[in-house]
Design an enzyme around this catalytic site. Structure first.
Site, PDB file in Angstrom:
ATOM      1  N   LYS A 194     -10.000 -12.765   2.614  1.00 46.69           N
ATOM      2  CA  LYS A 194      -9.312 -11.564   2.162  1.00 46.69           C
ATOM      3  C   LYS A 194      -9.507 -11.438   0.657  1.00 46.69           C
ATOM      4  O   LYS A 194      -9.137 -12.329  -0.105  1.00 46.69           O
ATOM      5  CB  LYS A 194      -7.824 -11.666   2.503  1.00 46.69           C
ATOM      6  CG  LYS A 194      -7.019 -10.469   2.037  1.00 46.69           C
ATOM      7  CD  LYS A 194      -5.587 -10.565   2.507  1.00 46.69           C
ATOM      8  CE  LYS A 194      -4.754  -9.430   1.956  1.00 46.69           C
ATOM      9  NZ  LYS A 194      -3.358  -9.505   2.394  1.00 46.69           N
ATOM     10  N   LYS A 247     -11.746  -8.955   5.262  1.00 46.99           N
ATOM     11  CA  LYS A 247     -10.989  -7.784   4.829  1.00 46.99           C
ATOM     12  C   LYS A 247     -11.203  -7.529   3.358  1.00 46.99           C
ATOM     13  O   LYS A 247     -11.118  -8.481   2.582  1.00 46.99           O
ATOM     14  CB  LYS A 247      -9.511  -8.065   5.101  1.00 46.99           C
ATOM     15  CG  LYS A 247      -8.556  -6.998   4.670  1.00 46.99           C
ATOM     16  CD  LYS A 247      -7.154  -7.480   4.873  1.00 46.99           C
ATOM     17  CE  LYS A 247      -6.236  -6.430   4.268  1.00 46.99           C
ATOM     18  NZ  LYS A 247      -4.890  -6.889   4.151  1.00 46.99           N
TER      19      LYS A 247
HETATM   20  C1  PBG Z   1      -0.114  -8.172   3.055  1.00 44.71           C
HETATM   21  C2  PBG Z   1      -1.187  -7.274   3.505  1.00 44.71           C
HETATM   22  C3  PBG Z   1      -1.892  -6.300   2.783  1.00 44.71           C
HETATM   23  C4  PBG Z   1      -2.727  -5.668   3.696  1.00 44.71           C
HETATM   24  C5  PBG Z   1      -2.534  -6.279   4.927  1.00 44.71           C
HETATM   25  N1  PBG Z   1      -1.594  -7.278   4.792  1.00 44.71           N
HETATM   26  C6  PBG Z   1      -1.773  -5.846   1.392  1.00 44.71           C
HETATM   27  C7  PBG Z   1      -2.084  -6.717   0.272  1.00 44.71           C
HETATM   28  O1  PBG Z   1      -2.551  -7.853   0.401  1.00 44.71           O
HETATM   29  O2  PBG Z   1      -1.796  -6.259  -0.828  1.00 44.71           O
HETATM   30  C8  PBG Z   1      -3.643  -4.515   3.393  1.00 44.71           C
HETATM   31  C9  PBG Z   1      -3.895  -3.569   4.511  1.00 44.71           C
HETATM   32  C10 PBG Z   1      -4.458  -2.255   4.116  1.00 44.71           C
HETATM   33  O3  PBG Z   1      -4.751  -1.955   2.947  1.00 44.71           O
HETATM   34  O4  PBG Z   1      -4.637  -1.445   5.037  1.00 44.71           O
HETATM   35  N2  PBG Z   1      -0.465  -9.249   2.299  1.00 44.71           N
END
Ligand code: PBG
Length: 323
Positions: A194, A247
């Protein structure tokens, strides 16, 4: 002119094109992310994500059922708390919005697979994905809390848990906690790779989870790094992850392809809020054909190597594919 190879021969008509097509999108490729709000009768559209709403459990059940009826096999639940605190304590509450949604969905839409996002950022007053000590996100202190959140989801009926916090060691900590409580058959879909991406902006509006100070670059990955993605994924495999996620998706197709090439676990990719918002905004301006670009982007993510795609387009795409 004598041309031995004419790739256009196989592109002449739709029947031929169909026969040699390498990648197919199906409704069962999709996982539909939903935002669960406390209360009753809540349906609040997120301004930067047209068509996406924060829903209270009563409205959420209908939305989830509609997706299931279109052939979408799974939802991913994000919760909003009634109040936030330093440690995000409501995230593990049996009375939390996600836990209530799980119990209702299990009863009312039993064929639907329920996946939960395990993280603290929507529940902490500071908006970080772990707890704070000395102005820093404290990795090891956060693990125990994240494990409690995962267990509370499993107890409420989650079929799969998906940790998104990017703390080191959280897959192992969650696996151990689940096993201790008799949930050894609950798989972990790890947000293994991520990135600290600016494409999450609209999501943070939806989940009210923007960090109050600093940013997430001390725990999420540097968008410049590809080899590190393989290291991150390898650690999660060692700790017991069942599915690996990359992601965001479209700006990181190279990473999806590399992770899919390297590991034999199923691969998921998350088409995040910013990717969705860009397509919606361009379409609203008449600059892009929404349906065509939606399907092309999802196809590209699958072609790169994703077996599963988390997308806010899940319902819309499934409806189109089923026609
Ligand atoms: C929580 C999380 C996030 C997303 C999914 N789980 C946001 C982040 O890390 O700031 C992003 C999902 C999206 O942008 O659609 N940690």
């Amino acid at each position: 002119m004598e041309l031995l190879f004419r790739p256009r021969r196989l592109r002449q008509c739709e029947a031929l094109r169909k026969m040699v097509r390498e990648t197919h999108l199906r409704p069962e490729d999709f996982i539909y992310p939903l935002f669960v709000s406390p209360g009753k009768g809540v349906r609040q559209e997120v301004p930067s994500m047209p068509g996406v709403c924060r829903l209270s459990v009563d409205n959420l059940v209908a939305e989830a059922r509609a997706a299931a009826e279109l052939g979408v096999p799974a939802v991913l639940l994000f919760g909003l708390p009634t109040k936030k605190d330093e440690t995000g304590s409501e995230a593990a509450s049996p009375k939390g919005a996600v836990q209530q949604a799980l119990r209702q969905l299990k009863k009312q839409v039993p064929q639907l697979l329920l996946i939960t996002d395990v993280c603290l950022c929507g529940y902490t007053s500071h908006g970080h994905c772990g707890v704070i000590a000395g102005g820093q996100v404290d990795n090891d202190a956060s693990l125990e809390i994240l494990a409690q959140v995962a267990v509370s989801h499993a107890e409420a009926g989650a079929d799969v848990v998906a940790p998104s916090d990017m703390m080191d060691g959280r897959v192992g900590a969650i696996r151990e906690a689940l096993d201790e409580r008799g949930f050894e058959m609950v798989p972990i879909l790890s947000y293994a790779v991520k990135y600290a991406s600016s494409f999450y902006g609209p999501f943070r509006d939806a989940a009210e989870s923007a960090p109050a100070f600093g940013d997430r670059r001390s725990y999420q990955m540097d968008p410049a790094n590809a080899r590190e993605a393989l290291r991150e994924a390898a650690l999660d495999v060692e700790e017991g992850a069942d599915i690996l996620m990359v992601k965001p998706a479209l700006p990181y197709l190279d990473i999806i392809a590399q992770v899919a090439g390297e590991f034999d676990l199923p691969i998921a990719a998350y088409q995040v809020s910013g990717e969705y918002a860009m397509i919606k905004a361009a379409a609203a301006n008449g600059w892009l054909n929404e349906e065509a670009v939606m399907l092309e982007s999802l196809l590209a993510i699958k072609r790169a190597g994703a077996d599963l795609i988390l997308t806010y387009f899940a319902k819309q795409a499934a409806a189109l594919l089923g026609k």
